[in-house]
Scaffold this motif. Structure first.
Motif, PDB file in Angstrom:
ATOM      1  N   THR A  82       0.853  -1.184   0.000  1.00 50.01           N
ATOM      2  CA  THR A  82       0.000   0.000   0.000  1.00 50.01           C
ATOM      3  C   THR A  82       0.889   1.234   0.000  1.00 50.01           C
ATOM      4  OG1 THR A  82      -1.775   1.192   1.137  1.00 50.01           O
ATOM      5  CG2 THR A  82      -0.149   0.105   2.524  1.00 50.01           C
ATOM      6  N   TRP A  83       0.415   2.308  -0.595  1.00 49.66           N
ATOM      7  CA  TRP A  83       1.241   3.514  -0.608  1.00 49.66           C
ATOM      8  C   TRP A  83       0.951   4.432   0.574  1.00 49.66           C
ATOM      9  CZ3 TRP A  83      -1.148   8.268  -1.113  1.00 49.66           C
ATOM     10  CH2 TRP A  83      -2.465   8.236  -1.571  1.00 49.66           C
ATOM     11  N   TRP A  84      -0.150   4.176   1.257  1.00 47.01           N
ATOM     12  CA  TRP A  84      -0.454   5.009   2.427  1.00 47.01           C
ATOM     13  C   TRP A  84      -1.196   4.189   3.466  1.00 47.01           C
ATOM     14  CZ3 TRP A  84       1.238   9.444   4.240  1.00 47.01           C
ATOM     15  CH2 TRP A  84       0.576   9.988   5.358  1.00 47.01           C
ATOM     16  N   ILE A  85      -0.892   4.396   4.717  1.00 48.24           N
ATOM     17  CA  ILE A  85      -1.664   3.806   5.808  1.00 48.24           C
ATOM     18  C   ILE A  85      -1.611   4.807   6.952  1.00 48.24           C
ATOM     19  CG2 ILE A  85       0.299   2.531   6.792  1.00 48.24           C
ATOM     20  CD1 ILE A  85      -1.850   0.223   7.202  1.00 48.24           C
ATOM     21  N   TRP A  86      -2.710   4.873   7.721  1.00 42.14           N
ATOM     22  CA  TRP A  86      -2.750   5.875   8.799  1.00 42.14           C
ATOM     23  C   TRP A  86      -2.064   5.321  10.046  1.00 42.14           C
ATOM     24  CZ3 TRP A  86      -3.925  10.706   7.589  1.00 42.14           C
ATOM     25  CH2 TRP A  86      -4.666  10.921   6.443  1.00 42.14           C
ATOM     26  N   ASP A  87      -0.824   4.958   9.939  1.00 42.47           N
ATOM     27  CA  ASP A  87      -0.133   4.532  11.147  1.00 42.47           C
ATOM     28  C   ASP A  87       0.548   5.744  11.787  1.00 42.47           C
ATOM     29  OD1 ASP A  87       2.357   4.896  10.016  1.00 42.47           O
ATOM     30  OD2 ASP A  87       3.056   2.869  10.363  1.00 42.47           O
ATOM     31  N   ALA A  88       1.088   5.559  13.009  1.00 43.69           N
ATOM     32  CA  ALA A  88       1.552   6.717  13.785  1.00 43.69           C
ATOM     33  C   ALA A  88       2.668   7.464  13.063  1.00 43.69           C
ATOM     34  CB  ALA A  88       2.003   6.258  15.167  1.00 43.69           C
ATOM     35  N   ARG A  89       3.612   6.738  12.432  1.00 41.59           N
ATOM     36  CA  ARG A  89       4.737   7.400  11.774  1.00 41.59           C
ATOM     37  C   ARG A  89       4.277   8.230  10.585  1.00 41.59           C
ATOM     38  NH1 ARG A  89      10.257   6.817  10.933  1.00 41.59           N
ATOM     39  NH2 ARG A  89      10.517   6.897  13.147  1.00 41.59           N
ATOM     40  N   LEU A  90       3.463   7.638   9.728  1.00 42.69           N
ATOM     41  CA  LEU A  90       3.047   8.345   8.520  1.00 42.69           C
ATOM     42  C   LEU A  90       2.164   9.538   8.864  1.00 42.69           C
ATOM     43  CD1 LEU A  90       4.050   5.589   7.421  1.00 42.69           C
ATOM     44  CD2 LEU A  90       2.351   5.781   5.653  1.00 42.69           C
ATOM     45  N   THR A  91       1.261   9.344   9.828  1.00 38.58           N
ATOM     46  CA  THR A  91       0.351  10.426  10.200  1.00 38.58           C
ATOM     47  C   THR A  91       1.119  11.591  10.833  1.00 38.58           C
ATOM     48  OG1 THR A  91      -1.286   8.724  10.628  1.00 38.58           O
ATOM     49  CG2 THR A  91      -1.801  10.931  11.386  1.00 38.58           C
ATOM     50  N   SER A  92       2.058  11.287  11.749  1.00 41.53           N
ATOM     51  CA  SER A  92       2.789  12.388  12.402  1.00 41.53           C
ATOM     52  C   SER A  92       3.664  13.131  11.386  1.00 41.53           C
ATOM     53  CB  SER A  92       3.622  11.868  13.572  1.00 41.53           C
ATOM     54  OG  SER A  92       4.461  10.825  13.178  1.00 41.53           O
ATOM     55  N   MET A  93       4.134  12.415  10.377  1.00 41.44           N
ATOM     56  CA  MET A  93       4.929  13.065   9.334  1.00 41.44           C
ATOM     57  C   MET A  93       4.040  13.984   8.486  1.00 41.44           C
ATOM     58  SD  MET A  93       8.151  12.831   8.873  1.00 41.44           S
ATOM     59  CE  MET A  93       9.283  13.480   7.668  1.00 41.44           C
ATOM     60  N   LEU A  94       2.804  13.542   8.241  1.00 36.23           N
ATOM     61  CA  LEU A  94       1.860  14.390   7.495  1.00 36.23           C
ATOM     62  C   LEU A  94       1.537  15.642   8.310  1.00 36.23           C
ATOM     63  CD1 LEU A  94       0.156  14.449   4.877  1.00 36.23           C
ATOM     64  CD2 LEU A  94      -1.721  13.511   6.214  1.00 36.23           C
ATOM     65  N   ILE A  95       1.417  15.487   9.629  1.00 34.50           N
ATOM     66  CA  ILE A  95       1.177  16.652  10.498  1.00 34.50           C
ATOM     67  C   ILE A  95       2.348  17.624  10.392  1.00 34.50           C
ATOM     68  CG2 ILE A  95       0.942  17.388  12.911  1.00 34.50           C
ATOM     69  CD1 ILE A  95      -0.645  14.816  13.389  1.00 34.50           C
ATOM     70  N   LEU A  96       3.571  17.086  10.297  1.00 35.11           N
ATOM     71  CA  LEU A  96       4.748  17.952  10.143  1.00 35.11           C
ATOM     72  C   LEU A  96       4.627  18.793   8.871  1.00 35.11           C
ATOM     73  CD1 LEU A  96       7.600  18.650  11.295  1.00 35.11           C
ATOM     74  CD2 LEU A  96       8.501  16.992   9.697  1.00 35.11           C
ATOM     75  N   LEU A  97       4.161  18.160   7.796  1.00 33.73           N
ATOM     76  CA  LEU A  97       3.981  18.898   6.534  1.00 33.73           C
ATOM     77  C   LEU A  97       2.981  20.038   6.733  1.00 33.73           C
ATOM     78  CD1 LEU A  97       4.624  19.055   3.493  1.00 33.73           C
ATOM     79  CD2 LEU A  97       2.686  17.563   3.093  1.00 33.73           C
ATOM     80  N   PHE A  98       1.884  19.744   7.449  1.00 35.13           N
ATOM     81  CA  PHE A  98       0.871  20.780   7.686  1.00 35.13           C
ATOM     82  C   PHE A  98       1.409  21.880   8.591  1.00 35.13           C
ATOM     83  CE2 PHE A  98      -2.586  17.433   6.764  1.00 35.13           C
ATOM     84  CZ  PHE A  98      -2.472  17.686   5.416  1.00 35.13           C
ATOM     85  N   LEU A  99       2.285  21.507   9.534  1.00 39.24           N
ATOM     86  CA  LEU A  99       2.894  22.530  10.393  1.00 39.24           C
ATOM     87  C   LEU A  99       3.740  23.491   9.551  1.00 39.24           C
ATOM     88  CD1 LEU A  99       3.936  20.455  13.521  1.00 39.24           C
ATOM     89  CD2 LEU A  99       2.374  22.405  13.500  1.00 39.24           C
ATOM     90  N   TYR A 100       4.482  22.935   8.603  1.00 37.84           N
ATOM     91  CA  TYR A 100       5.259  23.790   7.701  1.00 37.84           C
ATOM     92  C   TYR A 100       4.323  24.713   6.919  1.00 37.84           C
ATOM     93  CZ  TYR A 100       9.852  21.570   8.225  1.00 37.84           C
ATOM     94  OH  TYR A 100      11.061  21.129   8.702  1.00 37.84           O
ATOM     95  N   PHE A 101       3.247  24.133   6.363  1.00 38.29           N
ATOM     96  CA  PHE A 101       2.279  24.950   5.614  1.00 38.29           C
ATOM     97  C   PHE A 101       1.730  26.048   6.509  1.00 38.29           C
ATOM     98  CE2 PHE A 101       1.021  21.288   2.539  1.00 38.29           C
ATOM     99  CZ  PHE A 101       2.164  21.538   1.803  1.00 38.29           C
ATOM    100  N   GLY A 102       1.398  25.678   7.762  1.00 41.44           N
ATOM    101  CA  GLY A 102       0.854  26.655   8.700  1.00 41.44           C
ATOM    102  C   GLY A 102       1.822  27.801   8.953  1.00 41.44           C
TER     103      GLY A 102
END
Lengths: 243, 156
Positions: free
Chosen positions: A121-141
């Motif tokens: 799978t290319w994406w799964i909502w596990d803790a590592r992937l989700t927290s990394m996505l949050i990091l991306l949003f923090l940068y955007f913010g």
């Protein structure tokens, strides 16, 4: 030491230093990154299990490391902005936030490309992937907030607070694979232990990580110079420089 | 340090400490939900609900994979070296699926204790090595040191 610290606060002084540092970051950075990537992609042995698809590690891990390191540096600069009101710290945050966002996106993207053939799978909502996505949003913010507030000083303070608040996400990213069950595997390169791969695999990896860090330094200096010129555009030294 | 700066620094440190505690407690409270899958021990202890879509994960036990002829049906057991859960799956397995490798399966736990998977993902570990090294390590499993080194990679 304090004298150096106060000197660092002078945009004009830093503009000159950054200009002199540029080639020292660019040349070794390019050399290390190219060596690491070519070595890793073409000459390092394949993995016994994943074959050649593991080679994306030579791009995935450097970008993921830098994504977090860049954020930590921004948080330190945010602290300096809030406590010492140093203009240059805010210049740094503003200059590197887009770089951090791009690098985080690359880490997520290469992770997806890697996950599809190995995990299935290319994406799964596990803790590592989700927290990394949050990091991306923090940068955007941080980028959006900095641009949304017209007054330079209030923008600097607001961004500094946001960046500092978001720093709690960094230990979560790092330890997510140890605290919880995740699909993402634990770290291969560790500071305290031997890496769980042979030297012919980790040496090129470390080279590309160092190379990317140096290139980040180059890009940070370059972008900070631009930001300084923009902010000090009314100062005499900038006008003289342009003429 | 200037008293004003000292005060600002104290405020920031308190803010960060408070925030860290708040986030830490929240994350601790949600640990069940943050875990991606139930491990076999949790399922055996009855922590996992029955007949609800959940994820279960662990290592595929050695010599446990049975393929049904003339169909894609596969039966295998998943273990965390303490407990084991039998699984059934009808579909195409990922390339990395093998005995001794990790999997994360989505599906339902039947009342008879069999986990019926709708999808199976492969979970690989953090160890990388050239094929020749893996082969020679596999041969030398009599050797204690080598066996220790491969324990997580090639379970014999």
């Amino acid at each position: 030491m304090w004298q150096f610290f106060h000197k660092l606060g002078s945009p004009k002084w830093f503009y000159g230093i950054a200009g002199r540092l540029l080639p020292w970051f660019l040349v070794p950075g390019l050399l290390l990154l190219l060596t690491g990537i070519v070595w890793g992609l073409a000459f390092a042995p394949p993995d016994y299990l994943q074959g050649n698809s593991y080679r994306i590690i030579y791009i995935h891990v450097p970008t993921a490391f830098l994504a977090q390191a860049c954020y930590v540096m921004m948080a330190v600069a945010g602290l300096v902005t809030l406590v010492w009101r140093m203009k240059l710290a805010d210049v740094f945050v503003k200059a590197v936030a887009p770089v951090g966002a791009v690098v985080t996106f690359l880490a997520l993207f290469t992770g997806a490309v890697w996950g599809k053939p190995t995990w299935g799978t290319w994406w799964i909502w596990d803790a590592r992937l989700t927290s990394m996505l949050i990091l991306l949003f923090l940068y955007f913010g941080a980028i959006a907030l900095g641009n949304a507030i017209a007054d330079e000083k209030s923008a600097a303070k607001a961004v500094a607070v946001l960046v500092l608040v978001g720093v709690v996400n960094i230990p979560i990213i790092k330890y997510s694979v140890e605290w919880w069950n995740t699909l993402h595997q634990p770290a291969t390169l560790k500071l305290t232990e031997k890496p769980s791969m042979p030297p012919e695999m980790w040496v090129p990896l470390v080279l590309s990580i160092l190379g990317l860090y140096l290139l980040f330094g180059w890009l940070a200096c370059l972008r900070m110079q631009t930001e300084i010129l923009h902010r000090e555009r009314r100062a005499r030294w900038v006008q003289e420089l342009v003429e | 340090m200037h008293p004003v700066r000292k005060r600002r620094l104290t405020i920031v440190i308190f803010l960060l400490a408070g925030l860290g505690i708040a986030v830490g407690l929240t994350v601790y409270a949600f640990r069940q939900n943050i875990n991606l899958f139930y491990d076999p021990t949790a399922i055996m202890d009855g922590e996992a609900p029955h007949n609800v879509v959940i994820r279960a994960g662990g290592m595929v036990e050695d010599n446990s994979v049975v393929r049904e002829p003339n169909s894609l049906k596969v039966r295998f057991r998943v273990t965390d070296f303490k407990s084991t859960v039998p699984m059934e799956y009808d579909g195409i397995l990922p390339d990395l699926f093998a005995e001794g490798q990790g999997v994360v399966a989505t599906g339902r736990l039947r009342d008879d204790g069999v986990f019926v998977a709708d999808s199976v993902l492969a979970k690989h570990d953090e160890n990388y090595m050239p094929p020749e090294v893996a082969k020679s390590l596999k041969k030398k499993t009599g050797d204690d040191a080598a066996a220790e080194a491969v324990k997580t990679v090639v379970t014999e």
